[in-house]
Design a protein around this motif. Structure first.
Motif: not given
Length: 530
Positions: A196-197, A240-244, A257-258, A267-269
């Motif tokens: 991820l990603p 959009l780029v999400f940094h979790v 989950w992601f 994009v999800v990190e």
């Protein structure tokens, strides 16, 4: 009363109806029938009159007997006066009003007397009749009963408030199940461990031309709602780029989950704190920061045991979230993302309802953080709380430099210029205030991430339009209109009643739950229902 008609009577009536009325009257036995009907009619009328008159007589006599104890030398005398033209009924009312006013101005009723008062009005009447007490005693005992009832109501409200806040501190069994199932999936399913990603999107993680969103959370369900609502309402989700960022124990379920629920276009990190390679200096500072916050929280809990504590307001500070590392790490966002210049920070208890893309192009006019300061509720009304709700203004250092009626800005939906932040000493100032609070006895402010941030960012806050961020939906009685909620870009469930709990207002929770895919197999297994 029941009426019975014999067969003999029926035959007579048949003869009367068959031969006509006058023939029946002339027939044999007619005088006896007339007499029998007359006696029964008179008896019935007499019984009806007694049933109507007797209750009124009983109430009148009872009223006179009660009145006699205050106005007459004896009940018989008072009854004589009333029945044969004595004083009118207004005298009793005047005497009762005078007695109640006298008792109301008397502060002699203490807690012990109030506790010894009758339990009910029935007990009060029995006590008055048996002891033949006057109206003044009646008023005195009535006031004592009211005081006793008020204490019971106040006690019930305190208990209800305590249990409500206690419920807000719990972790639902369904969410615990969800994390366990996802962690198990991460261990046995290769697709749950996929990068991820994916490799072709790695470059976007540090590309400033994309819109970067940061979340610090250990709640998979909450993170999924934040990202789903942001993507759904975005005009260009591909930007959009999400940094979790999460902790070590939540990393595997969050990644699982992601990895298995791919977010379309965006994009999800997912990154765990254990994957960061910070310097020794930063590690020491983080540990010191967390320890001071824990001491502030413990100091507040000890204070709440005292008699002067406002329990209704202070119960919120008992929550373990006030000493959560992920909550306090937001002051280290520049160190968490050294390659990013501008980010939008979102708490995990928010729902996005409008496109946020203009926030990344917003001119902060040399400030570091964009936040809502003014409120939708008008002039003099704060979007969150005022400084006096955060700080102890009995301390000279607070009263000398800050106004108690000043509004605090909202944390939870903020624009941070990280490039400008790195050129300031905001993080250093934050730590200096923490140490000063420690040296001052830990009483400068209430627990939480916002009070020291208000001090550290003082002078570096750019006001956002109030419609960008509406908070306070996590309280029992949110003071927000439906129109305000519908027009807000981000709604924030700040407060104890988080939307994944069942203690919130159903109408408000539905704004969050509509972004949850309840048909997901993991939600079904763990019985996460709307």
């Amino acid at each position: 009363m029941k009426f019975y008609i014999s067969t003999k009577g029926i035959k007579r009536l048949n003869r009367v109806s068959g031969g006509g009325y006058w023939q029946g009257m002339k027939g044999r036995g007619s005088p006896a029938i007339i007499r029998r009907i007359s006696y029964r009619t008179l008896l019935l009328l007499l019984l009806l009159m007694m049933a109507i008159v007797l209750p009124f007589m009983f109430l009148r006599v009872a009223y006179l007997v009660l009145e006699s104890s205050a106005l007459c030398s004896s009940p018989l005398e008072c009854m004589r006066l009333r029945l044969f033209g004595g004083s009118d009924s207004s005298t009793l009312r005047e005497e009762l009003e005078r007695a109640l006013e006298e008792v109301n101005n008397n502060d002699e009723i203490g807690e012990r007397i109030a506790e010894a008062s009758p339990e009910s009005f029935t007990d009060l009447v029995k006590d008055m009749v048996l002891n033949r007490q006057d109206i003044k005693a009646f008023a005195f005992k009535t006031k004592a009963m009211n005081m006793k009832m008020e204490r019971k109501v106040q006690s019930a409200r305190r208990h209800e408030s305590f249990y409500w806040h206690l419920a807000s501190h719990g972790y639902p069994k369904s969410l615990h199940c969800l994390h366990l199932k996802l962690a198990e999936e991460y261990a046995v399913n290769a697709s749950a461990r996929s990068p991820l990603p994916s490799p072709e999107y790695i470059s976007r993680l540090t590309d400033s031309s994309f819109n970067h969103v940061v979340l610090l959370t250990d709640n998979v369900l909450a993170a999924s709602v934040v990202i789903a609502s942001t993507v759904k309402n975005s005009g260009n989700p591909g930007k959009l780029v999400f940094h979790v960022v999460t902790d070590k124990k939540t990393y595997s379920p969050m990644h699982s989950w992601f990895a298995m629920n791919i977010v379309a276009s965006a994009v999800v990190e997912v990154k765990g704190l254990h994957q960061y390679d910070w310097s020794h200096k930063v590690n020491v500072e983080v540990k010191e920061m967390l320890e001071i916050h824990r001491l502030i929280w413990s100091h507040k809990c000890e204070y709440m045991k005292g008699e002067d504590s406002d329990h209704e307001r202070d119960l919120e500070f008992l929550s373990p979230s006030y000493i959560s590392l992920l909550n306090h790490l937001r002051i280290y966002i520049p160190e968490l993302f050294p390659d990013l210049n501008k980010i939008v920070f979102l708490d995990d208890d928010v729902v996005v309802q409008r496109d946020l893309s203009s926030l990344w192009h917003l001119d902060l006019k040399g400030k570091i953080v964009g936040a809502v300061v003014d409120s939708f509720c008008g002039e003099g009304c704060c979007p969150g709380r005022k400084y006096r709700d955060y700080f102890n203004f009995s301390e000279p250092v607070m009263s000398a430099d800050f106004r108690s009626d000043r509004c605090g800005w909202l944390y939870g939906m903020n624009v941070f210029d990280l490039e400008a932040w790195r050129k300031t000493n905001i993080t250093k100032t934050y730590h200096q205030w923490l140490k000063f609070n420690l040296e001052s006895g830990l009483g400068l402010w209430n627990p939480g991430t916002l009070p020291p941030a208000l001090l550290a960012f003082d002078g570096f806050v750019h006001d956002l339009n109030p419609s960008w961020h509406v908070a306070g939906l996590g309280y029992r009685f949110p003071q927000v209109s439906l129109q305000t909620l519908n027009t807000a870009a981000v709604i924030h469930f700040s407060g104890p009643a988080k939307p994944w709990l069942e203690i919130g207002v159903p109408e408000v929770r539905s704004l969050w739950s509509r972004h949850v895919n309840f048909s997901n197999k993991f939600f079904t297994k763990c019985r996460i229902v709307e």
